[in-house]
Design an enzyme around this catalytic site. Structure first.
Site, PDB file in Angstrom:
ATOM      1  N   GLU A 104       7.767  16.012  -6.600  1.00  0.00           N
ATOM      2  CA  GLU A 104       7.343  14.579  -6.164  1.00  0.00           C
ATOM      3  C   GLU A 104       8.575  14.013  -5.337  1.00  0.00           C
ATOM      4  O   GLU A 104       9.716  14.026  -5.744  1.00  0.00           O
ATOM      5  CB  GLU A 104       7.086  13.687  -7.332  1.00  0.00           C
ATOM      6  CG  GLU A 104       5.830  13.917  -7.897  1.00  0.00           C
ATOM      7  CD  GLU A 104       5.582  12.838  -8.996  1.00  0.00           C
ATOM      8  OE1 GLU A 104       6.017  11.743  -8.773  1.00  0.00           O
ATOM      9  OE2 GLU A 104       5.036  13.119  -9.838  1.00  0.00           O
ATOM     10  N   GLU A 137       6.815  14.479 -15.994  1.00  0.00           N
ATOM     11  CA  GLU A 137       8.333  13.508 -16.105  1.00  0.00           C
ATOM     12  C   GLU A 137       8.299  13.422 -17.557  1.00  0.00           C
ATOM     13  O   GLU A 137       8.058  12.127 -18.216  1.00  0.00           O
ATOM     14  CB  GLU A 137       7.830  12.099 -15.410  1.00  0.00           C
ATOM     15  CG  GLU A 137       7.960  12.393 -13.884  1.00  0.00           C
ATOM     16  CD  GLU A 137       7.872  11.327 -13.162  1.00  0.00           C
ATOM     17  OE1 GLU A 137       7.417  10.175 -13.593  1.00  0.00           O
ATOM     18  OE2 GLU A 137       8.421  10.929 -11.917  1.00  0.00           O
TER      19      GLU A 137
END
Ligand code: BGP
Length: 525
Positions: free
Chosen positions: A411, A215
């Site tokens: 995810e 991320e």
């Protein structure tokens, strides 16, 4: 979806699949060789924070902070010089959940057997940089740390599970935070490059799927978590975002170098970037809201623009000009970014967000990394996150249309309060264990999201795999709670780290097993 459980909506593929589109498989509607797995991060699962020669990481100094209001989660993730000093002076694990996490460091062999029993073909995990270079700038790597992951990767492969490995997932060596200023310091690029070369070389043949930064957009949202940048007052007249963008630029250069290292050291391996895909919907059909949503989406895409296309977009360059942000770049940086583009895009998807030029007209709700305007069309989870399976199809199509590179959902999952029922009685041969977790809300979450992923595949999106977040219950990145559970495997520990740490298969574990066995056909049941 509300906080009520009853209403809560809840492949080992060939490296060539990263570049050659795979046809839809004979079973289910997912491509043959689809990577089915679960995902974790070292700092949230391992524990053993001061064992095996490991140095402190930035995550080891984040204390448990209660969160009554999940709309304001950013306050939970920050670190100051004072909070770090206090943490360093505090020995042991009490009060610092990521130091003990799920105790995977001591139980990894049994955990891998559970992963194999679930039928996983992939396991996304991260290497704790501070196990390999305890301080980040050590002269030599820590052999004990290297051996730990070597054994883990070897065992995973023996069980038919492909490791998908993130080089950096919110766990930079603390020494680099306190002595260098985290990623704001350009010198960190070379230290990361050495770390990347060390692990890619050591694990050649064992790891074929690499991700550079988890991320990467977190650096702009939570500079400490994403970039190891401690909260300090900006110099007068300097936009505080200046430091975040500078840190991010250094990460982009470091990522580009890591990509080139993977390609050079192991031509069989593939490397991707990792984005927290934050899809913004306009709050209304007012063109001003639509343009605001487009801007917000483009600012999220800045990260994939650089890592996939190899350059910054016009949107962000104009934003810097307008805001007086001056990102310092060395003469060779542009060429490095262009030369270090990734093979695929991996991303997390938990929820969608809403944009408006008049946010005050709407209420707010919680979210992954930051809160958002409430979308009246969507239910929310216990933690206030929008529940939006269709958003996953929207995101997949959007990324595919924009970049035309393979996509990997690394995810996605539901953080929920689970109830452990049953008990253990007797000992030895008399031992009876009836413990279970009935979590239909989690299965429903997976079903609804994966049906949308399947729609996207039917739309023509090239999707490589899906690794559900958690797998094993682990400590939350934002709230540091163990009781915000994402796993298909329950870990018997509470927020204070008290418990047996036994692993108990949830009902969702058995469903996930069938999902993989049928390559997704179970979604039609
Ligand atoms: C992502 C992070 C993960 C993970 C997940 C869930 O942003 O990459 O590390 O934790 O979100 O978020 P949380 O743990 O805050 O519920």
């Amino acid at each position: 979806m509300t906080s009520d459980h009853s209403t809560r909506a809840s492949s080992a593929t060939d490296a060539a699949a990263a570049t050659d589109p795979a046809p839809a498989g004979a079973t289910g509607a997912f491509p043959d060789g689809f990577l089915w797995g679960i995902a974790s991060a070292a700092n949230q699962i391992e524990g053993g924070f001061d064992e095996g020669g490991k140095g402190l990481s930035q995550a080891d100094v984040i204390p448990f902070r209660t969160a009554r209001d999940y709309v304001d989660i950013s306050s939970l993730m920050k670190a100051t010089d004072a909070s770090i000093a206090e943490a360093v002076a505090t020995p042991g694990t009490a009060g610092y959940p990521k130091r003990s996490a799920s105790d995977h460091y001591h139980r990894w062999e049994a955990d891998v057997e559970l992963f194999a029993e679930a039928g996983l073909t992939a396991y996304r995990m991260s290497i704790a940089w501070s196990r390999i270079f305890p301080n980040g700038d050590d002269a030599e790597p820590n052999e004990e740390g290297l051996v730990f992951y070597e054994r883990l990767f070897t065992r995973l492969r023996e069980r038919g599970i492909e490791p998908v490995v993130t080089m950096s997932h919110y766990e930079m060596p603390l020494h680099l935070v306190t002595e260098y200023g985290g990623w704001a310091n350009r010198d960190v690029i070379a230290l990361f490059e050495r770390y990347a070369r060390t692990i890619v070389t050591r694990y050649r043949g064992l790891v074929r799927w690499w991700l550079t930064f988890n991320e990467i957009n977190t650096t702009l949202i939570e500079p400490y978590t994403g970039g190891g940048v401690v909260e300090r007052e900006a110099a007068p007249g300097v936009d505080p975002r200046q430091t975040s963008y500078q840190a991010l630029h250094h990460q982009f250069v470091a990522s580009a170098r890591a990509v080139r290292i993977v390609h050079e050291v192991d031509p069989e391996a593939r490397v991707g970037c990792m984005l927290a895909r934050m899809a913004h919907y306009p709050a209304s059909s007012d063109p001003a809201d639509v343009v605001k949503a487009q801007f917000d989406n483009n600012m999220n895409f800045v990260h994939t623009d650089v890592q996939v296309r190899g350059d910054y977009s016009g949107t962000v360059r104009r934003f810097w000009r307008d805001q007086g942000i001056d990102v310092r770049m060395e003469p060779g940086d542009a060429a490095e970014l262009a030369a270090g583009t990734v093979d695929f895009i991996s991303f997390s998807y938990y929820m969608s967000l809403v944009s408006s030029v008049s946010p005050e007209k709407y209420g707010a709700t919680g979210g992954n990394l930051f809160s958002t305007i409430k979308n009246p069309h969507l239910p929310t989870t216990e933690w206030g996150w929008h529940f939006d399976p269709e958003g996953l199809r929207y995101v997949l199509n959007g990324l595919w249309d924009r970049y035309q590179v393979p996509l990997f959902i690394v995810e996605n999952g539901l953080g929920a309060t689970d109830e452990l029922v049953g008990q253990v009685t007797g000992e030895g041969d008399e031992r009876v264990d009836t413990r279970a977790v009935h979590d239909p809300y989690r299965v429903d979450y997976f079903v609804q999201h994966l049906r949308q992923a399947r729609e996207a595949v039917a739309d023509g999106v090239e999707l490589m795999g899906y690794t559900a977040w958690g797998g094993l219950d682990l400590v939350s990145a934002s709230t540091s709670q163990m009781t915000k559970r994402y796993g298909i495997i329950y870990v018997d520990a509470d927020d204070a780290g008290v418990g047996s740490y036994d692993r108990i298969r949830k009902d969702s574990f058995f469903w996930y097993q069938r999902l993989i066995e049928t390559n997704g056909a179970v979604l039609d049941d």
